[in-house]
Design an enzyme around this catalytic site. Structure first.
Site, PDB file in Angstrom:
ATOM      1  N   ASP A  25      -3.499  -7.034  -4.455  1.00  0.00           N
ATOM      2  CA  ASP A  25      -2.854  -5.755  -4.719  1.00  0.00           C
ATOM      3  C   ASP A  25      -3.786  -4.954  -5.635  1.00  0.00           C
ATOM      4  OD1 ASP A  25       0.659  -4.928  -5.101  1.00  0.00           O
ATOM      5  OD2 ASP A  25      -1.100  -3.650  -4.922  1.00  0.00           O
TER       6      ASP A  25
HETATM    7  C1  GLC Z   1       0.448  -0.610  -5.076  1.00  0.00           C
HETATM    8  C2  GLC Z   1       1.528  -1.504  -4.507  1.00  0.00           C
HETATM    9  C3  GLC Z   1       1.234  -2.004  -3.113  1.00  0.00           C
HETATM   10  C4  GLC Z   1       0.434  -0.951  -2.366  1.00  0.00           C
HETATM   11  C5  GLC Z   1      -0.914  -0.841  -3.036  1.00  0.00           C
HETATM   12  C6  GLC Z   1      -1.779   0.248  -2.378  1.00  0.00           C
HETATM   13  O1  GLC Z   1       0.282  -0.890  -6.436  1.00  0.00           O
HETATM   14  O2  GLC Z   1       1.938  -2.623  -5.278  1.00  0.00           O
HETATM   15  O3  GLC Z   1       2.491  -2.287  -2.494  1.00  0.00           O
HETATM   16  O4  GLC Z   1       0.280  -1.324  -1.004  1.00  0.00           O
HETATM   17  O5  GLC Z   1      -0.819  -0.597  -4.432  1.00  0.00           O
HETATM   18  O6  GLC Z   1      -1.210   1.489  -2.604  1.00  0.00           O
END
Ligand code: GLC
Length: 714
Positions: free
Chosen positions: A252
């Site tokens: 993430d």
């Molecule tokens: C965010 C979220 C994740 C998302 C990623 C890209 O922090 O936790 O669900 O896909 O970053 O935006």
């Protein structure tokens, strides 16, 4: 243009630096990106928007690098791209995998046309805490429902081939246990014993893997002290070895280097080592892999085998997407955005997602007379769309007010009552009361604005925000019947609402076409059929409250509440309850009313003794005894009465939708395999234990029509 590629040959020609480049995902367009691309220092981007920008970066990768490996472009297409579907929690309330599959198909078609190859969805975190803002993105509290809806979304996004220019790679997230955050506070600590992890939190991810999901995303949270993005047990062992997952895992946003903040890694070098060794193949938004990877391999701290494994997985998905043969997105295909068929899918999804919680007969409305449409969410194009939308245009939204004006045969009187859902000033109440006083019936649209749920947006208090309860009470005081429609990203506390309302229809955040869907439901063109994917508590103090709980040694006895002062100690009366609150949910998982009324009887089993490799034939007769056609979600729950580990008092095993005309009866059949009764014993072996079981079938998790059966060893 395109090239046939042999992944192994390509891998063999890559330098360590180029391999580490494939493991890097950069967020957005920015200074220096072009030079990084040209040197093969990046394999993916997220949030590069628009065909022109995507193709520009792609051309650099394909035509100006040594190996011409295409980039993969990712984006959060969570519940629609330009055509916005209901939030996933709402889609889950449909208990209809076709809603999830079709919504994902439409989203993929629009996103791929706009240059997106890869969506960071479905989010299949089990969520049992309505304080958690990301419950809005989840499919709720139950592993069976979440597994079915998540797998359907994977099928919708990916189709038969991801090389299809109308499909994208999916990404099951957030692996794993993110929804178990203590206190319902995002990113917070999660302690999950292995049997619970496997039976509840991992189950929907396994279903997505079995559905062929191309990627997973590792989570922010720690699991029992080890951050998910460095958790070798969860990623390398369970996902990649036990389940033989062949796709790749992306971290993430920053979750690799956040392991330093967690106190699990001392620096970027340790974070890169922990994450790569654990099996996190691509690093999102940060670059510990790029900064430290070469030294880790050269110092032999990290085996190059893990680097090759990661890069192979990434290249395989790029190949499955057809990016080597067709790296560029065709211009001009964005004309399909908001296609009529897309809007129809969004309307159908919204129609099936709405849950009728109360109705004293006020609904459906008569299509005549004067209707007062009141509330801050009656005509709110942005908030109706919900959280996690990026490529929408609020001007596309059809609101309930617009839809009712087009459909209602009588007169509409509109008053927002409040400037926004969180507004506290009551200056506009008078107009609202005036509209109500002149009406035959009132529909009041209340709830949360979109930004009150979603990532990092958790709430400790779950009542209606602002002065909405006061508005409801002033409107109800007119004595006219009031139907309340709630738009929200989570369960809200509705005890005070149901005291004042003749009907409550829960619409979640219903998306672009929520207005027409709600108008059709309110006017009875179709009957509500949604069921709750999560329990609704009486109060925050009751959380966590979920249906598949354990019995305890002293299950909540009837009324220990209202204990007068001086009551003598009475050990006989001690049970697991509250002195000041009903321990059961205000509305249980699986609950939802219809304009039809459904009666269940004639529950039959083809046998009552089941071998561990056998299955049980179950049938029940469902009759619509009402005056309206309706769809019932028939649910099958089971309890294992005695286990080597205690078992929940009920677990959903299967569900079926049954459309019934007035007076119509239908025999609904289930085949329950003994394997569906398996759980992890104290030795972490998945077993079906002989013994006594009980099953129930009905329209919610408190169904009473039941039967006993036995699993026998031979
Ligand atoms: C965010 C979220 C994740 C998302 C990623 C890209 O922090 O936790 O669900 O896909 O970053 O935006």
């Amino acid at each position: 243009m395109g090239q046939k590629v042999n992944i192994e040959d390509l891998l063999a020609t890559m330098t360590l630096s180029e391999k580490l480049g494939q493991m890097r995902q950069i967020a957005g367009t920015g200074e220096g990106n072009e030079a990084i691309i040209r040197r093969g220092g990046v394999g993916s981007f997220l949030n590069v928007v628009g065909v022109e920008a995507v193709n520009r970066y792609q051309r650099l990768a394909v035509e100006e690098t040594r190996l011409g490996i295409p980039l993969i472009f990712g984006r959060d297409v969570i519940h629609g791209f330009r055509t916005v579907m209901p939030i996933p929690l709402g889609q889950a309330a449909s208990f209809d995998p076709n809603v999830a599959r079709e919504g994902a198909r439409v989203a993929a078609r629009e996103a791929r046309a706009a240059g997106v190859h890869w969506t960071f969805a479905p989010m299949v975190d089990i969520a049992r805490d309505p304080r958690w803002g990301r419950i809005a993105e989840s499919c709720g509290e139950d592993p069976v429902l979440s597994a079915e809806m998540g797998a359907a979304m994977v099928q919708g996004f990916q189709g038969e081939s991801m090389a299809d220019p109308e499909r994208v790679a999916a990404c099951a997230k957030h692996y794993v246990g993110y929804g178990a955050a203590e206190g319902g506070r995002d990113y917070n600590t999660a302690y999950i014993p292995e049997n619970l992890l496997r039976e509840v939190y991992l189950a929907p991810f396994r279903a997505c893997v079995e559905a062929g999901v191309a990627t997973l995303m590792s989570a922010f949270n720690e699991i029992n002290g080890i951050p998910a993005s460095g958790n070798e047990f969860a990623v390398r062992h369970v996902l990649k070895t036990e389940w033989d997952f062949e796709g790749f895992v992306v971290s993430d946003w920053g979750s690799v280097t956040e392991m330093i903040v967690h106190g699990y890694c001392a620096d970027n070098r340790e974070a890169a080592l922990a994450a790569i060794a654990a099996g996190v193949d691509m690093e999102m938004a940060t670059n510990a892999y790029g900064e430290c990877g070469e030294e880790l391999v050269e110092s032999e701290a990290l085996s190059p085998i893990w680097i090759d494994d990661a890069v192979r997985r990434i290249l395989e998905i790029k190949h499955a997407l057809g990016l080597f043969e067709n790296p560029y997105t065709e211009e001009g295909r964005t004309s399909i955005l908001l296609d009529k068929s897309h809007l129809e899918a969004a309307e159908q999804a919204a129609r099936e997602s709405c849950v009728l919680l109360e109705n004293d007969g006020m609904l459906p409305l008569k299509n005549e007379g004067v209707l007062a449409v009141i509330g801050p969410l009656a005509d709110n194009p942005h908030d109706q769309l919900g959280c996690w939308i990026m490529d929408h245009d609020a001007a596309d939204t059809v609101t309930p007010l617009t839809a009712l004006r087009a459909r209602f045969a009588g007169e509409i009187r509109y008053a927002p009552g409040l400037d926004s859902p969180r507004a506290a000033d009551e200056n506009c109440f008078a107009d609202a009361v005036k509209a109500a006083e002149g009406a035959d019936a009132i529909v009041l649209f209340l709830g949360e604005d979109a930004v009150l749920s979603g990532e990092a947006h958790c709430r400790a208090f779950l009542s209606l925000p602002g002065a909405q309860q006061e508005l409801l009470e002033r409107i109800a005081a007119t004595g006219k019947p009031v139907a309340v429609v709630i738009m929200a990203g989570r369960p809200l506390l509705l005890g005070n609402v149901r005291e004042k309302a003749s009907a409550i229809l829960y619409a979640w955040h219903p998306g672009t076409m929520g207005g027409p869907a709600l108008a059709d439901l309110l006017l009875g063109k179709t009957s509500p059929s949604g069921k709750l994917p999560v329990c609704f508590p009486h109060t925050e103090g009751q959380i966590p409250v979920y249906y598949a709980h354990k019995n305890t040694g002293r299950p909540a006895a009837e009324n220990a509440r209202g204990i007068p002062p001086g009551t003598p100690l009475d050990p006989e009366g001690f049970s697991s309850t509250y002195l000041d609150c009903d321990p059961t949910p205000l509305y249980p998982f699986g609950y939802g009313l219809s304009y039809a009324t459904f009666v269940y009887n004639e529950l039959k089993l083809n046998e009552t003794r089941l071998l561990p490799n056998g299955s049980l034939g179950i049938s029940v007769k469902v009759t619509n005894t009402g005056a309206y056609a309706g769809t019932e979600v028939v649910q099958l729950y089971v309890r294992d009465l005695v286990g080597s580990v205690t078992r929940p008092v009920r677990e959903l095993k299967q569900f079926r939708r049954a459309d019934l005309r007035p007076g119509e009866s239908r025999e609904v059949m289930f085949t329950l395999a003994a394997a569906e009764l398996a759980f992890y014993n104290p030795r972490m072996t998945r077993v079906v234990e002989p013994g006594h079981f009980r099953l129930w079938i009905g329209g919610d998790s408190q169904a009473s029509l039941g039967a006993d059966f036995e699993v026998v060893s031979s």
